[in-house]
Motif scaffolding. Structure first.
Motif, PDB file in Angstrom:
ATOM      1  N   UNK A  53      50.069 -30.296  55.456  1.00 29.03           N
ATOM      2  CA  UNK A  53      49.127 -31.549  56.145  1.00 29.03           C
ATOM      3  C   UNK A  53      47.993 -32.535  55.199  1.00 29.03           C
ATOM      4  N   UNK A  54      47.730 -31.663  54.150  1.00 31.75           N
ATOM      5  CA  UNK A  54      46.621 -32.374  53.157  1.00 31.75           C
ATOM      6  C   UNK A  54      47.173 -31.986  51.666  1.00 31.75           C
ATOM      7  N   UNK A  55      47.058 -32.918  50.717  1.00 32.09           N
ATOM      8  CA  UNK A  55      47.616 -32.558  49.535  1.00 32.09           C
ATOM      9  C   UNK A  55      46.388 -33.447  48.415  1.00 32.09           C
ATOM     10  N   UNK A  56      46.147 -32.653  47.525  1.00 35.05           N
ATOM     11  CA  UNK A  56      45.404 -33.244  46.563  1.00 35.05           C
ATOM     12  C   UNK A  56      45.895 -32.613  45.201  1.00 35.05           C
ATOM     13  N   UNK A  57      46.697 -33.440  44.518  1.00 41.99           N
ATOM     14  CA  UNK A  57      47.498 -32.830  43.209  1.00 41.99           C
ATOM     15  C   UNK A  57      47.195 -33.796  41.966  1.00 41.99           C
ATOM     16  N   UNK A  58      47.544 -33.199  40.751  1.00 38.05           N
ATOM     17  CA  UNK A  58      48.234 -33.885  39.672  1.00 38.05           C
ATOM     18  C   UNK A  58      49.387 -33.721  39.532  1.00 38.05           C
ATOM     19  N   UNK A  59      50.240 -34.601  39.085  1.00 36.56           N
ATOM     20  CA  UNK A  59      51.814 -34.554  39.141  1.00 36.56           C
ATOM     21  C   UNK A  59      52.295 -33.392  38.394  1.00 36.56           C
ATOM     22  N   UNK A  60      51.932 -32.808  37.121  1.00 36.70           N
ATOM     23  CA  UNK A  60      52.584 -31.752  36.532  1.00 36.70           C
ATOM     24  C   UNK A  60      51.664 -31.285  35.884  1.00 36.70           C
ATOM     25  N   UNK A  61      52.096 -30.364  34.668  1.00 33.54           N
ATOM     26  CA  UNK A  61      51.189 -29.735  33.865  1.00 33.54           C
ATOM     27  C   UNK A  61      49.955 -30.769  33.639  1.00 33.54           C
ATOM     28  N   UNK A  62      48.693 -30.136  32.781  1.00 30.53           N
ATOM     29  CA  UNK A  62      47.715 -30.779  32.647  1.00 30.53           C
ATOM     30  C   UNK A  62      47.935 -31.385  30.857  1.00 30.53           C
ATOM     31  N   UNK A  63      49.244 -31.234  30.457  1.00 28.93           N
ATOM     32  CA  UNK A  63      49.448 -31.647  29.286  1.00 28.93           C
ATOM     33  C   UNK A  63      50.631 -32.639  29.246  1.00 28.93           C
ATOM     34  N   UNK A  64      50.891 -33.011  30.757  1.00 27.18           N
ATOM     35  CA  UNK A  64      52.090 -34.392  30.888  1.00 27.18           C
ATOM     36  C   UNK A  64      51.609 -35.510  31.531  1.00 27.18           C
ATOM     37  N   UNK A  65      51.884 -36.430  31.031  1.00 27.04           N
ATOM     38  CA  UNK A  65      51.641 -37.874  31.890  1.00 27.04           C
ATOM     39  C   UNK A  65      52.557 -37.818  33.289  1.00 27.04           C
ATOM     40  N   UNK A 125      47.082 -25.020  59.617  1.00 25.61           N
ATOM     41  CA  UNK A 125      46.901 -26.196  58.865  1.00 25.61           C
ATOM     42  C   UNK A 125      46.939 -26.082  57.473  1.00 25.61           C
ATOM     43  N   UNK A 126      48.019 -26.924  56.863  1.00 25.87           N
ATOM     44  CA  UNK A 126      48.423 -26.517  55.585  1.00 25.87           C
ATOM     45  C   UNK A 126      47.816 -27.674  54.543  1.00 25.87           C
ATOM     46  N   UNK A 127      47.476 -26.919  53.180  1.00 23.14           N
ATOM     47  CA  UNK A 127      46.984 -27.942  52.127  1.00 23.14           C
ATOM     48  C   UNK A 127      47.459 -27.168  50.883  1.00 23.14           C
ATOM     49  N   UNK A 128      47.800 -28.289  49.978  1.00 21.45           N
ATOM     50  CA  UNK A 128      48.124 -28.062  48.642  1.00 21.45           C
ATOM     51  C   UNK A 128      47.179 -28.830  47.757  1.00 21.45           C
ATOM     52  N   UNK A 129      46.579 -28.217  46.948  1.00 30.93           N
ATOM     53  CA  UNK A 129      45.250 -28.649  45.902  1.00 30.93           C
ATOM     54  C   UNK A 129      45.528 -28.091  44.671  1.00 30.93           C
ATOM     55  N   UNK A 130      45.920 -29.001  43.687  1.00 33.81           N
ATOM     56  CA  UNK A 130      46.115 -28.526  42.361  1.00 33.81           C
ATOM     57  C   UNK A 130      47.195 -28.962  41.633  1.00 33.81           C
ATOM     58  N   UNK A 131      47.815 -28.316  40.794  1.00 36.35           N
ATOM     59  CA  UNK A 131      48.890 -28.611  39.961  1.00 36.35           C
ATOM     60  C   UNK A 131      50.269 -28.620  40.900  1.00 36.35           C
ATOM     61  N   UNK A 132      50.980 -29.739  40.664  1.00 36.22           N
ATOM     62  CA  UNK A 132      52.319 -29.885  41.881  1.00 36.22           C
ATOM     63  C   UNK A 132      53.587 -29.394  40.837  1.00 36.22           C
TER      64      UNK A 132
END
Length: 503
Positions: free
Chosen positions: A178-190, A131-138
């Motif tokens: 299977x699951x992802x919860x991300x922000x698109x890029x660095x925390x200084x980029x819209x 089971x795979x998950x990505x959580x954080x900065x993409x």
């Protein structure tokens, strides 16, 4: 009657033996198929860990414990000195300069960098029952949908972006997660939004004017752009840590192995330490933020322990490149984020791409093991294949080597033939054994001078003996033309053949 009794008894005994053997086999399989947690810090240097740098101005007890109870690699490198290409290399096992991205990084509105048909570590593990998950900065590009299909999507300023955030977004879930919860890029980029399984949780109906560190203080910087009304920059690291802890907790009753890819947003700018972290280090706001990275690692370990998963989990902690610790920062603080290594994030120098790399799997990785293997973050793919005892990867992972033997024993012979390094500006270097050869002069990144044009008779590149001269002070380019020629030929071979790993 007696015959029937003995026949029934024989079947029962045989069945018990078979069941015991099956249980033994299952136990053996489980012991060989660990959960895998891969924590990727953002811009954390080798010298930030107090266990790796005796003079560190930061205390990192949770990461230090992994070093003590597991292994640390002293000669670990990212394939690039900046964010996006390193992440591409980690997930695909392929150098990012083989993709369309020849230099620089992606921005929040850019299209996906990982090709649709390219296997990833996540898709590989998913196909092997994980089971795979990505959580954080993409920070690997997203498949955003246009509001007006006749106009282009996005811009780096984050205004008039022509994105319909109410529509499904193509991201990690299309690449084996299977699951992802991300922000698109660095925390200084819209754009400043959270995206869960391809759905924007809160539409970016608000706008931030951004922060400027010349005005707001060193490390307090983010670009202007659209944001979700309830998106709070200071809370992001805590939010994604809680999501990771929750994911692990939810696996408590499951017998299936899991893979958690947890790319942090810190200590990349904006440096936003909160609560008790403020003033906790001797390296200013940056050092305080690193302590929060260490706390995130501690929270993940605690979650694994509470879920009863720690003893059968391979946990890896590393960074996507060196620290953005500038000459001015060195003047202000005694702390050396990149330890003794020359340069900083983005540079072709070792300070740009030599990173901490530590791992623990209780009972499998010997406690306190140290490896001097020259290794690269692209090696995750083949290493995972190796620990699962799978056959050679025929499709993909062109630049990934199986380092698993070095995780569990003191392997002396080099596993990798060489590593190709790549800077922000697209400068190449190649490392083989003790030798590091760079084709051009200058940093190729943030440090000045970025580029140097050689004078007549001067060396046009660099050659360093990284064993006797790890700080890259003595250029031996002119003294060893045969080594320069050998490494230049090998680099060209890697480029031409499209791979550096033998099939």
């Amino acid at each position: 009657m007696n015959r029937l009794f003995f026949f029934t008894l024989l079947i029962s005994i045989t069945s018990c033996i078979n069941n015991k053997d099956a249980k033994k086999e299952n136990i053996a399989v489980k012991s060989k198929v660990p959960n895998i947690v891969y924590i990727l810090a953002d811009d954390m240097g080798y010298g930030d860990l107090s266990s790796l740098n005796p003079k560190s101005g930061i205390q990192t007890p949770h990461m230090d414990k992994i070093v003590k109870e597991g292994i640390h690699f002293t000669d670990a490198h990212t394939n690039s000195s900046v964010c996006t290409p390193t992440r591409y290399g980690i997930l695909t096992g392929r150098y990012a300069w083989r993709s369309r991205l020849k230099k620089g990084v992606l921005y929040g509105y850019d299209a996906p960098l990982i090709e649709d048909d390219r296997p990833t570590v996540a898709s590989y593990l998913k196909n092997n029952g994980y089971k795979t998950a990505c959580i954080g900065k993409w920070h690997l590009g997203l498949g955003l949908q246009a509001d007006d299909i006749n106009k282009p999507i996005g811009n780096r300023e984050g205004v008039n972006t022509n994105v319909d955030f109410s529509k499904k977004i193509k991201g990690p879930n299309a690449l084996g997660f299977d699951y992802s919860y991300i922000i698109p890029a660095s925390l200084d980029m819209p754009p400043y939004v959270y995206i869960e399984n391809g759905k924007t949780l809160e539409l970016p109906s608000a706008y931030t004017k951004g922060k400027n560190q010349n005005k707001d203080g060193r490390g307090i910087i983010w670009r202007a752009g659209e944001k979700a009304p309830n998106f709070v920059f200071e809370n992001v690291l805590d939010n994604i840590t809680k999501k990771s802890v929750s994911f692990i907790s939810n696996q408590k009753e499951s017998n299936a192995p899991f893979f958690l890819y947890f790319p942090l947003t810190a200590p990349h700018t904006p440096w936003l330490p909160t609560g008790d972290a403020n003033g906790k280090s001797k390296a200013g706001r940056y050092g305080d933020f690193v302590t929060m990275v260490d706390d995130a690692v501690g929270a993940v370990v605690e979650a694994l322990e509470k879920a009863g998963k720690m003893d059968n989990t391979l946990i890896i902690v590393t960074s996507d490149n060196g620290s953005h610790w500038t000459p001015n920062d060195k003047q202000d603080y005694a702390h050396r984020a990149n330890y003794i290594y020359k340069g900083q994030k983005a540079d072709i120098y070792d300070g740009g791409h030599r990173v901490p790399y530590i791992a623990q799997w209780t009972g499998t990785i010997p406690a306190g093991l140290q490896s001097n293997q020259t290794m690269c973050t692209t090696d995750l793919f083949a290493t995972v294949s190796g620990l699962l005892n799978k056959s050679t990867i025929d499709n993909g992972a062109e630049d990934s080597y199986n380092l698993w033997p070095a995780y569990i024993s003191n392997v002396k012979e080099p596993i990798r033939e060489a590593i190709v390094h790549h800077s922000l500006r697209g400068m190449f270097a190649i490392r083989k054994g003790k030798w590091k050869y760079t084709l051009n002069l200058g940093s190729g990144g943030f440090s000045n001078p970025k580029s140097i044009k050689p004078k007549d008779g001067e060396a046009s590149g660099t050659l360093y003996d990284m064993i006797s001269d790890p700080e890259e002070k003595n250029n031996l380019y002119n003294e060893h033309p045969e080594v320069v020629a050998e490494l230049n030929t090998l680099l060209e071979q890697y480029k031409k053949e499209g791979r550096s790993r033998d099939l």
